[in-house]
Design a protein around this motif. Structure first.
Motif, mmCIF file in Angstrom:
data_model
loop_
_atom_site.group_PDB
_atom_site.id
_atom_site.type_symbol
_atom_site.label_atom_id
_atom_site.label_comp_id
_atom_site.label_asym_id
_atom_site.label_seq_id
_atom_site.Cartn_x
_atom_site.Cartn_y
_atom_site.Cartn_z
ATOM 1 N N LEU A 240 0.808 -1.215 0.000
ATOM 2 C CA LEU A 240 0.000 0.000 0.000
ATOM 3 C C LEU A 240 0.846 1.272 0.000
ATOM 4 O O LEU A 240 0.296 2.368 0.019
ATOM 5 C CB LEU A 240 -0.935 0.026 1.216
ATOM 6 N N TYR A 241 2.158 1.119 -0.028
ATOM 7 C CA TYR A 241 3.023 2.283 0.109
ATOM 8 C C TYR A 241 3.633 2.730 -1.217
ATOM 9 O O TYR A 241 4.457 3.650 -1.242
ATOM 10 C CB TYR A 241 4.154 1.987 1.106
ATOM 11 N N GLU B 142 0.981 -5.210 2.776
ATOM 12 C CA GLU B 142 2.125 -4.669 3.501
ATOM 13 C C GLU B 142 1.919 -3.167 3.655
ATOM 14 O O GLU B 142 1.656 -2.468 2.671
ATOM 15 C CB GLU B 142 3.433 -4.930 2.764
ATOM 16 N N LEU B 143 2.048 -2.679 4.888
ATOM 17 C CA LEU B 143 1.957 -1.244 5.133
ATOM 18 C C LEU B 143 3.280 -0.548 4.857
ATOM 19 O O LEU B 143 3.324 0.653 4.579
ATOM 20 C CB LEU B 143 1.529 -0.996 6.578
ATOM 21 N N LEU C 105 -6.061 -5.948 5.285
ATOM 22 C CA LEU C 105 -6.916 -4.826 4.906
ATOM 23 C C LEU C 105 -8.345 -5.330 4.759
ATOM 24 O O LEU C 105 -8.611 -6.276 4.023
ATOM 25 C CB LEU C 105 -6.442 -4.212 3.587
ATOM 26 N N VAL D 75 6.122 3.483 9.116
ATOM 27 C CA VAL D 75 4.739 3.639 9.583
ATOM 28 C C VAL D 75 4.625 3.580 11.104
ATOM 29 O O VAL D 75 3.558 3.836 11.652
ATOM 30 C CB VAL D 75 3.806 2.580 8.956
ATOM 31 N N ASN E 100 -7.329 4.464 4.442
ATOM 32 C CA ASN E 100 -7.103 3.205 5.160
ATOM 33 C C ASN E 100 -6.560 3.531 6.552
ATOM 34 O O ASN E 100 -5.465 4.056 6.675
ATOM 35 C CB ASN E 100 -6.091 2.339 4.401
ATOM 36 N N THR F 213 -6.983 1.215 12.660
ATOM 37 C CA THR F 213 -6.236 -0.028 12.822
ATOM 38 C C THR F 213 -6.486 -0.656 14.184
ATOM 39 O O THR F 213 -6.494 0.030 15.206
ATOM 40 C CB THR F 213 -4.735 0.241 12.660
ATOM 41 N N VAL G 226 -6.472 -3.404 9.306
ATOM 42 C CA VAL G 226 -6.696 -2.022 8.873
ATOM 43 C C VAL G 226 -8.016 -1.951 8.102
ATOM 44 O O VAL G 226 -8.262 -2.760 7.206
ATOM 45 C CB VAL G 226 -5.546 -1.544 7.973
ATOM 46 N N SER H 272 -10.240 -0.307 5.372
ATOM 47 C CA SER H 272 -10.193 0.559 4.204
ATOM 48 C C SER H 272 -11.540 1.256 4.064
ATOM 49 O O SER H 272 -12.493 0.698 3.515
ATOM 50 C CB SER H 272 -9.893 -0.227 2.931
ATOM 51 N N PRO I 241 0.307 4.505 2.762
ATOM 52 C CA PRO I 241 -0.758 3.518 2.946
ATOM 53 C C PRO I 241 -2.046 4.070 3.532
ATOM 54 O O PRO I 241 -3.078 3.421 3.447
ATOM 55 C CB PRO I 241 -0.124 2.507 3.910
ATOM 56 N N PHE I 242 -1.987 5.264 4.127
ATOM 57 C CA PHE I 242 -3.132 5.723 4.903
ATOM 58 C C PHE I 242 -3.948 6.827 4.226
ATOM 59 O O PHE I 242 -5.166 6.811 4.273
ATOM 60 C CB PHE I 242 -2.664 6.221 6.273
#
Length: 415
Positions: free
Chosen positions: A27-28, A54-55, A63, A97, A298, A301, A322, A324, A394-395
């Protein structure tokens, strides 16, 4: 939703879902940031509602992209607590993260009595924000920002409007001088982007400690002063953590909500014509963005204390789960009748960790968009929409820039 813990001594698959399906989805990356909705569709096709991701490199998580499963998880803090302390023991200190996910003594990262201890002062402090005064504050801040570019015929909305507006609104609400607020905002932006996180983490803590110390000596009618005098008697570390929550929720996400809404209004004819004609409200446009492309895509958490079975998949203990909000809001398995309207989105979260500043954020974003469009009704993008780029991470769902052009307009004046 089927959820349970495994039988004692029984075999457990610790995939999230099981790793036999192949590599996790990162996601990064810039690729994800460029078109996350395409990735969400591919996720749903391959994995269903629970996706191995993977974050950051080497940081696995699950997710949740199913709307109903997300609602159940968000309303079940007993099985899905927000406390990450066991998880973070195994995470390298330089993980990009970690600063946004690690434990802090605030409501966002706590459960049970600790959660109540930290949430109650926050709710009480926000309750004293007077909405009419807030409206006038946004107007007072917006006018000189717009006047700085309205006669030139061109502007970059993030750096020249949305960021400085949200920056000053949050600082004013917190009773924070501009120099301290600037240090906090710059550090927080670096944390969201995963850039020099150790240095940014220290800079943010130092700025917020300075703010708390200032308001301890010189209290005022602001959120920081209200937190300090609350009966919870928050100590220095706890105060820094509460203030970090306000900055984390108050600048980056609010700035991106304003920007993403302006982008939508400039690129989708069904909104632009209706808004200018009065048939569509800015509030409805904000809800459309929160529903389809929320600024915090996203988050929310949680960290299960033990392996738990969700819809036939064992989720590992102490591994991040997490939500989404972006994918769940657009879950095709949920019908329009179940949503009722766009306000059923999860962008503010739900359950015990639902955003307590929702009404404040709505008012600021709505007024910010209204002031801009009222002053420059013929504004349009300066580049084709497909040339806009998004910040990886990712967020968040955040543009790198939003350049616009418009017929030069006279400076605004307060009536």
């Amino acid at each position: 939703m089927n959820s349970s813990v495994p039988p004692a001594g029984g075999p457990i698959s610790l995939g999230s879902p099981t790793d036999s399906v192949g590599p996790r989805i990162a996601l990064y990356t810039e690729e994800f940031a460029a078109d996350p909705h395409r990735v969400y569709r591919e996720m749903r096709r391959r994995f269903g509602a629970l996706v191995p991701i993977e974050l950051a490199p080497g940081v696995p998580a699950t997710l949740v992209i199913g709307y109903q499963i997300a609602r159940r998880i968000l309303n079940d803090p007993e099985h899905f607590p927000a406390d990450p302390r066991y998880w973070q023991k195994r995470i390298p200190s330089d993980c990009p993260v970690l600063p946004l996910m690690e434990w802090r003594p605030n409501a966002f990262r706590s459960t049970g009595t600790d959660h109540a201890r930290y949430r109650n002062p926050t709710v009480a402090a926000l309750r004293e924000v007077e909405m009419f005064s807030l409206h006038r504050m946004v107007e007072r801040i917006a006018f000189p920002l717009i006047n700085a570019f309205c006669e030139t015929g061109t502007a970059e909305i993030i750096s020249q409007y949305a960021y400085p507006l949200t920056f000053e609104v949050v600082n004013t609400l917190l009773g924070c001088p501009p120099d301290i607020g600037r240090r906090a905002a710059e550090a927080l932006a670096a944390l969201f982007d995963g850039v020099d996180t150790d240095q940014a983490h220290g800079a943010l803590d130092a700025a917020l400690a300075d703010l708390a110390e200032l308001r301890q000596k010189k209290p005022g009618n602001d959120i920081t002063s209200r937190l300090l005098r609350h009966s919870a008697c928050l100590d220095r570390t706890e105060m820094i953590a509460q203030l970090m929550s306000f900055y984390g929720a108050g600048i980056e996400p609010l700035q991106n909500l304003i920007v993403n809404t302006v982008r939508m209004l400039l690129t989708e004819d069904r909104f632009a014509g209706g808004l200018l004609g009065g048939s569509v409200t800015t509030h409805a446009a904000l809800d459309e963005v929160l529903f389809t492309d929320p600024p915090l895509a996203n988050l929310c958490t949680t960290f299960p204390r033990q392996p738990i079975l969700i819809d036939g998949v064992w989720l590992p203990a102490h591994q991040p789960v997490v939500i989404s909000m972006a994918a769940c809001n657009n879950d095709p398995s949920v019908t329009a009748d179940e949503y009722v309207d766009n306000s059923a989105h999860l962008a503010w979260s739900i359950g015990p960790h639902a955003c307590p500043a929702r009404s404040v954020a709505y008012l600021v974003a709505q007024d910010a968009v209204d002031q801009l469009l009222d002053a420059l009704p013929d504004m349009r993008l300066a580049v084709p929409v497909e040339e806009l780029t998004w910040r990886p991470g990712p967020f968040h769902r955040a543009l790198t820039a939003l350049p616009v052009v418009f017929p030069p307009a006279p400076a605004l004046s307060h009536g």
